[in-house]
Motif scaffolding. Structure first.
Motif, PDB file in Angstrom:
ATOM      1  N   GLY A 114       0.810  -1.219   0.000  1.00 39.56           N
ATOM      2  CA  GLY A 114       0.000   0.000   0.000  1.00 39.56           C
ATOM      3  C   GLY A 114       0.841   1.265   0.000  1.00 39.56           C
ATOM      4  N   THR A 115       2.108   1.136  -0.334  1.00 38.04           N
ATOM      5  CA  THR A 115       3.017   2.280  -0.381  1.00 38.04           C
ATOM      6  C   THR A 115       4.188   1.939  -1.290  1.00 38.04           C
ATOM      7  N   SER A 116       4.965   2.945  -1.657  1.00 38.02           N
ATOM      8  CA  SER A 116       6.122   2.720  -2.509  1.00 38.02           C
ATOM      9  C   SER A 116       7.174   1.898  -1.764  1.00 38.02           C
ATOM     10  N   SER A 117       7.740   0.942  -2.465  1.00 32.96           N
ATOM     11  CA  SER A 117       8.764   0.073  -1.879  1.00 32.96           C
ATOM     12  C   SER A 117      10.120   0.283  -2.527  1.00 32.96           C
ATOM     13  N   GLU A 118      10.262   1.356  -3.257  1.00 35.86           N
ATOM     14  CA  GLU A 118      11.483   1.602  -4.017  1.00 35.86           C
ATOM     15  C   GLU A 118      12.733   1.573  -3.130  1.00 35.86           C
ATOM     16  N   ASN A 119      12.698   2.271  -2.000  1.00 37.67           N
ATOM     17  CA  ASN A 119      13.870   2.298  -1.115  1.00 37.67           C
ATOM     18  C   ASN A 119      14.149   0.930  -0.505  1.00 37.67           C
ATOM     19  N   ALA A 120      13.098   0.229  -0.100  1.00 35.47           N
ATOM     20  CA  ALA A 120      13.262  -1.109   0.488  1.00 35.47           C
ATOM     21  C   ALA A 120      13.847  -2.073  -0.543  1.00 35.47           C
ATOM     22  N   LEU A 121      13.382  -1.988  -1.784  1.00 41.98           N
ATOM     23  CA  LEU A 121      13.905  -2.862  -2.836  1.00 41.98           C
ATOM     24  C   LEU A 121      15.378  -2.580  -3.107  1.00 41.98           C
ATOM     25  N   LYS A 122      15.754  -1.298  -3.128  1.00 45.26           N
ATOM     26  CA  LYS A 122      17.162  -0.943  -3.327  1.00 45.26           C
ATOM     27  C   LYS A 122      18.013  -1.492  -2.177  1.00 45.26           C
ATOM     28  N   ARG A 123      17.499  -1.368  -0.961  1.00 46.94           N
ATOM     29  CA  ARG A 123      18.231  -1.864   0.212  1.00 46.94           C
ATOM     30  C   ARG A 123      18.429  -3.378   0.124  1.00 46.94           C
ATOM     31  N   LEU A 124      17.369  -4.103  -0.267  1.00 47.98           N
ATOM     32  CA  LEU A 124      17.455  -5.560  -0.392  1.00 47.98           C
ATOM     33  C   LEU A 124      18.425  -5.980  -1.492  1.00 47.98           C
ATOM     34  N   GLU A 125      18.453  -5.215  -2.585  1.00 54.10           N
ATOM     35  CA  GLU A 125      19.423  -5.507  -3.651  1.00 54.10           C
ATOM     36  C   GLU A 125      20.849  -5.250  -3.153  1.00 54.10           C
ATOM     37  N   ASN A 126      21.045  -4.158  -2.417  1.00 49.95           N
ATOM     38  CA  ASN A 126      22.370  -3.848  -1.880  1.00 49.95           C
ATOM     39  C   ASN A 126      22.838  -4.910  -0.891  1.00 49.95           C
ATOM     40  N   LEU A 127      21.906  -5.504  -0.150  1.00 50.26           N
ATOM     41  CA  LEU A 127      22.228  -6.567   0.799  1.00 50.26           C
ATOM     42  C   LEU A 127      22.341  -7.928   0.115  1.00 50.26           C
ATOM     43  N   ASP A 128      22.065  -7.970  -1.190  1.00 55.56           N
ATOM     44  CA  ASP A 128      22.113  -9.193  -1.988  1.00 55.56           C
ATOM     45  C   ASP A 128      21.120 -10.251  -1.482  1.00 55.56           C
TER      46      ASP A 128
END
Length: 188
Positions: A114-128
């Motif tokens: 129900g909200t933008s997940s752009e920052n969370a997705l970037k964080r998860l990609e950075n954490l591999d």
């Protein structure tokens, strides 16, 4: 050639990445089943030898040489590691959505949260923990995300079928004990 010694060395240098049987096979040039039997024998040796400080675990398709959990307190006295949990509630929620819907588009994650997940997705990609595997063929061509091998290692599971069960009709995952897998329990 001492194959067990070579495999042990490979497991050791593989560290957090672990190693797949196919990679070991390239080095020792033995049949896959023979390598698996050797690793099983080594695993039993470590488990039965109280003087050894190691265990061999399998997460996903990778083998890992880890320190015995009962030594954690003593290792911590030598290595003063203070890790901040990088998985904030928003990041954790995003990771859970991707894991339960693997593969999953960013648009679907946003719809469920129900909200933008752009920052969370970037964080998860950075954490591999997740990787972008391309774009969907649906309108807007949203990015598609999948979990990584590091995800299996972090949560101590071999496959997504071992995730805690949730009500598929529910969009609320706040009460889900996503960390219920204990990577040092008996192998599943």
């Amino acid at each position: 050639m001492n194959v067990k010694s070579i495999i042990e060395s490979i497991l050791y240098i593989s560290g957090n990445d672990g190693v797949d049987v196919s990679d070991i096979k390239k080095v020792v040039n033995l049949p896959t089943e023979e390598i698996r039997q050797l690793i099983k024998s080594m695993k039993q040796h470590y488990e039965q030898n109280p003087d050894s400080g190691f265990v061999i675990k399998i997460y996903g398709s990778h083998f890992y040489l880890l320190t015995k959990p009962e030594n954690k307190e003593f290792i911590g006295k030598l290595i003063d590691v203070r890790l901040k949990n990088p998985l904030t509630p928003a990041v954790m929620e995003t990771l859970a959505i991707i894991a339960y819907n693997n593969p999953c588009t960013g648009v679907k994650v946003d719809e469920i949260r129900g909200t933008s997940s752009e920052n969370a997705l970037k964080r998860l990609e950075n954490l591999d923990l997740v990787k972008n595997t391309g774009r969907a063929s649906t309108p807007g061509r949203p990015y598609i995300y999948e979990i990584t091998q590091k995800f299996f290692n972090l949560f101590g599971i071999k496959s997504l079928s071992e995730l805690p069960k949730i009500n598929q009709d529910s969009k609320n995952i706040e009460d889900l004990d996503f960390f219920n897998a204990n990577r040092f329990d008996e192998e599943k």
